[in-house]
Design an enzyme around this catalytic site. Structure first.
Site, mmCIF file in Angstrom:
data_model
loop_
_atom_site.group_PDB
_atom_site.id
_atom_site.type_symbol
_atom_site.label_atom_id
_atom_site.label_comp_id
_atom_site.label_asym_id
_atom_site.label_seq_id
_atom_site.Cartn_x
_atom_site.Cartn_y
_atom_site.Cartn_z
ATOM 1 N N TYR A 1 -9.085 -7.766 -1.091
ATOM 2 C CA TYR A 1 -7.857 -7.271 -1.565
ATOM 3 C C TYR A 1 -7.743 -8.411 -2.948
ATOM 4 C CZ TYR A 1 -6.193 -4.583 2.319
ATOM 5 O OH TYR A 1 -6.409 -3.568 3.337
ATOM 6 N N PHE B 1 -1.185 2.398 4.878
ATOM 7 C CA PHE B 1 -0.598 3.035 3.733
ATOM 8 C C PHE B 1 0.545 4.062 4.456
ATOM 9 C CE2 PHE B 1 -1.287 6.024 0.111
ATOM 10 C CZ PHE B 1 -0.957 4.924 -0.775
ATOM 11 N N LEU C 1 3.656 4.610 4.045
ATOM 12 C CA LEU C 1 5.076 4.960 4.003
ATOM 13 C C LEU C 1 5.148 6.349 3.323
ATOM 14 C CD1 LEU C 1 6.328 1.758 1.830
ATOM 15 C CD2 LEU C 1 6.884 2.486 4.172
ATOM 16 N N PRO D 1 6.787 18.074 0.994
ATOM 17 C CA PRO D 1 8.184 18.102 0.711
ATOM 18 C C PRO D 1 8.894 18.659 1.967
ATOM 19 C CG PRO D 1 6.962 18.915 -1.177
ATOM 20 C CD PRO D 1 5.945 18.650 0.047
#
Length: 290
Positions: free
Chosen positions: A62, A219, A221, A226
């Site tokens: 990272y 990851f 979120l 839709p």
């Protein structure tokens, strides 16, 4: 904050906060280089721990050691109850691409580098990140990890980015403590990304529950589907919360074996994420969300 236990039936169980913090977003753009606001990055780490977070997720690739160095600067000497989890099996090239780094000698090199940059003599939990089919078989990669475990450099070994078949194979090869896969309310199955496929958490959740393996969503979120977003937005309005908070709350309610690690480079967003741990979704909420 509620807790979860890693390797509950082992000689060295680790009980940590049920909501952790993933450090990947503390780096610069494209997970590369130093943070835009270094003082805020350090304060985020300190605030998370002060708020009761006892599980941090990092990797030496990272930003190229950036998050490890930030963790050490912000928190060393570490609280006795803090578990720092790192990952090996990948590296970054100068063009910012992600490539396998998973031969036994490379895995050893990565572990030694994590020990050095974090200032530790033993890493409590290390995830072997799988980078898809390649020349190094899974048994050879895990064999190297278990050897490092026998040497005392690793306490527990986990797997990251694994398919169901890979997890089943790993469980046959030795003691797997945790799994780290992409997983969120709106993204539950395999995702194809430019640097490869990310297997979803839903594909392995029942195996994790069966074997008492915390599943650590990364990851996580909301960023897709839709129709799913419409539902989560409605529940968010009812709870006076954000969709991101409801995503975290949904993960916490989905299974007691989920350990979310939402990451952010914003102190305000960190506080919002931490507040999600106390949101109580009703059975009707969960049924509506599906």
């Amino acid at each position: 904050m509620s807790t979860i236990t890693i390797a509950p039936n082992s000689a060295h169980p680790l009980t940590v906060s049920r909501l952790g913090y993933g450090t990947m977003r503390l780096t610069g753009p494209e997970i590369w280089g130093e943070p835009a606001n270094r003082p805020e990055a350090l304060q985020i780490l300190r605030t998370a721990v002060e708020a009761g977070v006892t599980f941090l997720d990092t990797a030496d690739y990272y930003g190229q050691d950036v998050t490890n160095r930030l963790i050490r600067e912000a928190l060393f000497p570490y609280p006795s109850n803090l578990v720092i989890c790192t990952k090996v099996g990948a590296t970054r090239r100068s063009d910012k691409s992600w490539v396998p780094f998973n031969r036994p000698e490379q895995l050893r090199q990565s572990i030694e580098n994590n020990l050095r940059t974090l200032g530790q003599e033993q890493i409590q939990l290390v995830h072997l990140r799988l980078m898809g089919p390649g020349p190094v078989p899974l048994d050879e990669q895990l064999g190297a990890m278990f050897e490092l475990q026998r040497e005392g450099k690793i306490l527990h070994v986990g797997l990251s980015n694994v398919t169901r078949a890979e997890l089943e194979a790993g469980l046959r090869l030795g003691p797997i403590a945790t799994v780290e896969n992409m997983y969120s309310y709106a993204q539950r199955t395999t995702v194809r990304l430019p640097h490869g496929a990310n297997p979803g958490g839903e594909e392995v959740l029942d195996l994790c529950e069966q074997h008492q393996l915390p599943l650590i969503p990364f990851f996580s979120l909301v960023h897709a589907l839709p129709k799913a977003l419409d539902k989560i937005a409605e529940v968010a309005r009812q709870h006076n919360a954000t969709p991101a908070q409801i995503n975290i709350a949904w993960l916490l309610h989905r299974s007691p074996w989920l350990l979310p690690i939402p990451g952010t480079s914003s102190l305000a967003h960190l506080r919002e994420n931490l507040a999600a741990a106390v949101i109580q979704l009703s059975p009707a909420d969960m049924a509506y969300l599906g």
